[in-house]
Design an enzyme around this catalytic site. Structure first.
Site, PDB file in Angstrom:
ATOM      1  N   ILE A  75       0.850  -1.194   0.000  1.00 22.96           N
ATOM      2  CA  ILE A  75       0.000   0.000   0.000  1.00 22.96           C
ATOM      3  C   ILE A  75       0.889   1.248   0.000  1.00 22.96           C
ATOM      4  O   ILE A  75       1.662   1.455   0.936  1.00 22.96           O
ATOM      5  CB  ILE A  75      -0.921   0.021   1.237  1.00 22.96           C
ATOM      6  CG1 ILE A  75      -1.740  -1.261   1.306  1.00 22.96           C
ATOM      7  CG2 ILE A  75      -1.839   1.239   1.192  1.00 22.96           C
ATOM      8  CD1 ILE A  75      -2.554  -1.407   2.578  1.00 22.96           C
ATOM      9  N   LYS A  98       4.524   1.098  12.686  1.00 22.89           N
ATOM     10  CA  LYS A  98       3.885   1.623  11.480  1.00 22.89           C
ATOM     11  C   LYS A  98       3.013   2.835  11.803  1.00 22.89           C
ATOM     12  O   LYS A  98       2.960   3.795  11.025  1.00 22.89           O
ATOM     13  CB  LYS A  98       3.054   0.533  10.818  1.00 22.89           C
ATOM     14  CG  LYS A  98       3.885  -0.617  10.271  1.00 22.89           C
ATOM     15  CD  LYS A  98       3.006  -1.763   9.790  1.00 22.89           C
ATOM     16  CE  LYS A  98       3.832  -2.938   9.303  1.00 22.89           C
ATOM     17  NZ  LYS A  98       2.993  -4.096   8.937  1.00 22.89           N
TER      18      LYS A  98
END
Length: 404
Positions: free
Chosen positions: A131, A199
């Site tokens: 992504i 993340k």
């Protein structure tokens, strides 16, 4: 253009193959030819059948082989990798990394070094694999105020919870994930939420221009969830996901990584197995959803190479530090989820009742083996696990109105 690679494992070999396989297209886009000069690995004997002249196990031999324009870093760990990256950036060599822990812990320092030495430090592949969420912030959402970020950022935990929803125990689902290569021999970073925390820190930096310390993220893993929790949730048409969420107030960012419950109409409900997803919300864009593989050789290597091509195309027009117009004072105070779910097994209600007396109980459900309560969160910790209830905003308002 002189290129170096540090590491030739799953990601490193994928980057090499992607560069060679797409050479003509890449060279056409960046406007110059490239040469892979050296590949730094631990043991050169493992790669005799690839192109042995490229490999070295000596950092000095790698560093002095040439003046690199770009180095792709694809190894585990932080301190050694940090040392390598600092040395390269100080000499003006740009670095592309897929090492989420390194960037979360030392990214601020490394970005500053890149800026000072007219290089760039790219790490799009460190967040959600395939992504391209980081470079979306750098390119098409430069001035869009993002009020909230929520997502499923770890494929291993999502796979385990998916298998548990199909009837597996936690232990059996974890063992299967390890056999399939989705989980490490030591799965702690994944199942206890650290991978998602790193993340989330990177998303905070890119979206809100702030570096957040991993220890400041409220973190709870999935190892305490058992089949009774899963089945009780299913009776209410809810499912468990390990959710990473960022929310802002007037002065700061707050984030959590926790198992949460969502209904089947939620935009993250279809994200099953090892898929990752990120949702962005803001008044100028309503809701954007990005989903795709969160790991894998080809998908991660693709993100690494696309990150390189993106920076080469944009390095003269995009500032080294993003100048987003996010206003924290406009935050998401009105959008913060105000409900959570408490599970109580049979004969344990006396332990939970004192806490129920101190909050608002919106709903109470009898389920096989106990009860489930939907409540307003307490301002202090409880001696039992609680789970945020994430409902899309319109549905949440309807629920509150109906229950009132």
């Amino acid at each position: 253009m002189k290129i170096g690679l540090i590491g030739y494992g799953t990601v490193g070999s994928g980057v090499y193959e992607r560069l060679i396989g797409s050479r003509e297209q890449i060279e056409s886009i960046i406007g110059e030819k490239f040469e892979i000069v050296r590949i730094l690995v631990k043991n050169v004997e493992k790669y005799k059948d690839v192109n042995s002249s490229l490999f070295t196990s000596s950092w000095d031999a790698f560093y002095n082989a040439d003046k690199y324009d770009i180095v792709f870093e694809a190894i585990n760990g932080t301190e050694l990798t940090r040392t390598y990256t600092k040395a390269l950036l100080k000499q003006g060599t740009s670095v592309i990394s897929a090492n989420k822990k390194l960037v979360a812990l030392h990214g601020e320092e490394l970005e500053q070094l890149a800026f000072e030495n007219q290089a760039y430090y790219g790490w799009d592949a460190a967040v959600c694999g395939a992504i391209p969420i980081v470079n979306v912030f750098k390119s098409v959402l430069l001035t869009t105020n993002v009020q909230s970020i929520a997502g499923i950022l770890n494929g291993t935990s999502n796979y385990i919870l998916t298998k548990m929803s199909e009837g597996s125990t936690y232990e059996a689902a974890l063992e299967e994930a390890q056999k399939l290569g989705y989980a490490e021999e030591d799965p702690t970073s994944d199942v206890e939420g650290w991978d998602a925390v790193y993340k989330l820190c990177l998303l905070a930096r890119q979206c809100y221009d702030q570096w957040v310390c991993p220890d400041d993220i409220d973190r709870v893993g999935i190892s305490h969830i058992d089949q009774w929790h899963i089945q009780a949730a299913k009776e209410l048409n809810l499912s468990f996901k390990l959710i990473a969420k960022l929310e802002s107030d007037a002065t700061s960012l707050k984030g959590f990584v926790k198992p949460a419950l969502i209904d089947q109409e939620h935009s993250l409900a279809p994200i099953r197995g090892v898929l990752n997803a990120v949702t962005l919300e803001g008044k100028d864009m309503e809701r954007l959803i990005f989903a795709g593989p969160g790991a894998g050789k080809e998908t991660t290597a693709n993100s690494v190479v696309e990150d390189f091509v993106f920076h080469e195309q944009q390095k003269h027009v995009i500032p080294r530090f993003t100048n987003r117009l996010t206003k924290l004072e406009e935050g998401i105070a009105d959008n913060v989820t105000t409900q959570e779910v408490w599970f109580c097994k049979e004969n344990h209600e006396s332990k939970i009742q004192p806490y129920l007396d101190k909050t608002t109980v919106w709903r109470e459900h009898e389920v096989k083996g106990g009860k489930v309560f939907v409540v307003t969160p307490l301002p202090f910790a409880t001696p039992f696990h609680t789970f945020p209830l994430l409902t899309e905003m319109e549905q949440l308002k309807e629920t509150v109105q109906n229950e009132s």
